[in-house]
Design a protein around this motif. Sequence first.
Motif, PDB file in Angstrom:
ATOM      1  N   LYS A 119       0.832  -1.208   0.000  1.00 50.72           N
ATOM      2  CA  LYS A 119       0.000   0.000   0.000  1.00 50.72           C
ATOM      3  C   LYS A 119       0.864   1.254   0.000  1.00 50.72           C
ATOM      4  O   LYS A 119       0.546   2.246  -0.665  1.00 50.72           O
ATOM      5  CB  LYS A 119      -0.931  -0.016   1.220  1.00 50.72           C
ATOM      6  CG  LYS A 119      -2.008  -1.086   1.134  1.00 50.72           C
ATOM      7  CD  LYS A 119      -2.918  -1.084   2.340  1.00 50.72           C
ATOM      8  CE  LYS A 119      -3.867   0.087   2.318  1.00 50.72           C
ATOM      9  NZ  LYS A 119      -4.894  -0.009   3.381  1.00 50.72           N
ATOM     10  N   LEU A 162      -5.898  -7.330  -0.436  1.00 46.48           N
ATOM     11  CA  LEU A 162      -5.668  -5.958  -0.887  1.00 46.48           C
ATOM     12  C   LEU A 162      -6.645  -5.573  -1.997  1.00 46.48           C
ATOM     13  O   LEU A 162      -7.090  -4.427  -2.076  1.00 46.48           O
ATOM     14  CB  LEU A 162      -4.232  -5.803  -1.389  1.00 46.48           C
ATOM     15  CG  LEU A 162      -3.201  -5.357  -0.358  1.00 46.48           C
ATOM     16  CD1 LEU A 162      -1.797  -5.414  -0.953  1.00 46.48           C
ATOM     17  CD2 LEU A 162      -3.494  -3.952   0.127  1.00 46.48           C
ATOM     18  N   TYR A 166      -8.836  -2.130  -2.172  1.00 47.90           N
ATOM     19  CA  TYR A 166      -8.642  -1.107  -3.197  1.00 47.90           C
ATOM     20  C   TYR A 166      -9.907  -0.808  -3.997  1.00 47.90           C
ATOM     21  O   TYR A 166      -9.902   0.068  -4.856  1.00 47.90           O
ATOM     22  CB  TYR A 166      -7.496  -1.508  -4.136  1.00 47.90           C
ATOM     23  CG  TYR A 166      -6.160  -1.006  -3.639  1.00 47.90           C
ATOM     24  CD1 TYR A 166      -5.748   0.289  -3.917  1.00 47.90           C
ATOM     25  CD2 TYR A 166      -5.340  -1.813  -2.876  1.00 47.90           C
ATOM     26  CE1 TYR A 166      -4.535   0.761  -3.447  1.00 47.90           C
ATOM     27  CE2 TYR A 166      -4.134  -1.356  -2.395  1.00 47.90           C
ATOM     28  CZ  TYR A 166      -3.731  -0.063  -2.677  1.00 47.90           C
ATOM     29  OH  TYR A 166      -2.539   0.404  -2.198  1.00 47.90           O
ATOM     30  N   HIS A 170      -9.827   4.805  -2.225  1.00 47.58           N
ATOM     31  CA  HIS A 170      -8.480   5.057  -2.731  1.00 47.58           C
ATOM     32  C   HIS A 170      -8.565   5.977  -3.942  1.00 47.58           C
ATOM     33  O   HIS A 170      -9.558   5.938  -4.692  1.00 47.58           O
ATOM     34  CB  HIS A 170      -7.774   3.753  -3.107  1.00 47.58           C
ATOM     35  CG  HIS A 170      -7.371   2.935  -1.920  1.00 47.58           C
ATOM     36  ND1 HIS A 170      -6.212   3.159  -1.206  1.00 47.58           N
ATOM     37  CD2 HIS A 170      -7.994   1.906  -1.291  1.00 47.58           C
ATOM     38  CE1 HIS A 170      -6.131   2.297  -0.207  1.00 47.58           C
ATOM     39  NE2 HIS A 170      -7.211   1.523  -0.239  1.00 47.58           N
ATOM     40  N   TRP A 178      -2.124   0.222  -8.496  1.00 50.01           N
ATOM     41  CA  TRP A 178      -2.485  -1.059  -7.907  1.00 50.01           C
ATOM     42  C   TRP A 178      -2.941  -2.065  -8.961  1.00 50.01           C
ATOM     43  O   TRP A 178      -2.545  -3.229  -8.940  1.00 50.01           O
ATOM     44  CB  TRP A 178      -3.584  -0.875  -6.859  1.00 50.01           C
ATOM     45  CG  TRP A 178      -4.316  -2.161  -6.569  1.00 50.01           C
ATOM     46  CD1 TRP A 178      -5.579  -2.494  -6.915  1.00 50.01           C
ATOM     47  CD2 TRP A 178      -3.773  -3.314  -5.911  1.00 50.01           C
ATOM     48  NE1 TRP A 178      -5.878  -3.772  -6.505  1.00 50.01           N
ATOM     49  CE2 TRP A 178      -4.792  -4.294  -5.888  1.00 50.01           C
ATOM     50  CE3 TRP A 178      -2.548  -3.610  -5.336  1.00 50.01           C
ATOM     51  CZ2 TRP A 178      -4.605  -5.543  -5.315  1.00 50.01           C
ATOM     52  CZ3 TRP A 178      -2.365  -4.871  -4.769  1.00 50.01           C
ATOM     53  CH2 TRP A 178      -3.382  -5.811  -4.756  1.00 50.01           C
TER      54      TRP A 178
END
Length: 215
Positions: A119, A162, A166, A170, A178
């Motif tokens: 991150k 993750l 996301y 974000h 990402w």
Amino acid sequence: MDSLQEPRLLCLPAELRNLIYDDVAYTTKAVSLPSHGSGFKATPAPLSQVCHQLRQEFMPLLDALPLEFASSITIHNTNFCTLDLVQSLSLIPNAAPCVKRTIVVRFHLTDSLTIPGIKSFTKHFSGPYESTAPPMRYDTVFAPEAVDTPDLDMQRLVFARLAKQYRFHHSDGEQRVWEQIYWSFAEAAEKVDGVGVRQFAMGCWKSRGGGMRFV
């Protein structure tokens, strides 16, 4: 071409060969930078692999070409080390006006990935630095110790968790970085354990060690 025949390029006068070498050099110079910025290493050009004489004649011209004319640069990075990548990028001179450059960041993954580390990386390279850094694309390879079943399963869980995070809260820039990292990992992992990218993206896949994973 018959393997016993001399390459036709070598039948040309030396002056013409040098003109061709110059033209090829300005479009094929490729270098790589190992992790921790230990110095650029030239990547052998296809033309230099044809025969011994071409290698002798062409490689000195290619090696003498300044880094400003490198059209392909591969930066090696271990486990999304932000500081390492920033330092590596600082060593790369601006491309010459005539050069269209490609920069590939090749992540070497071990079994020590962390959610905060990934991150932090995506946040850093999606902020103000994104507008000043050269365009980059990402590639993933696994360290030998990271392809064992428990280690790769752990990495898959990190990325799958993750991926859920996301989807919300974000910035667009972080999401772009990402997404590139995520698909790069998924495609590389599929070659190791056979878990399809689509299955992984759905958060439900059959573990190589047995059983199903749901995230």
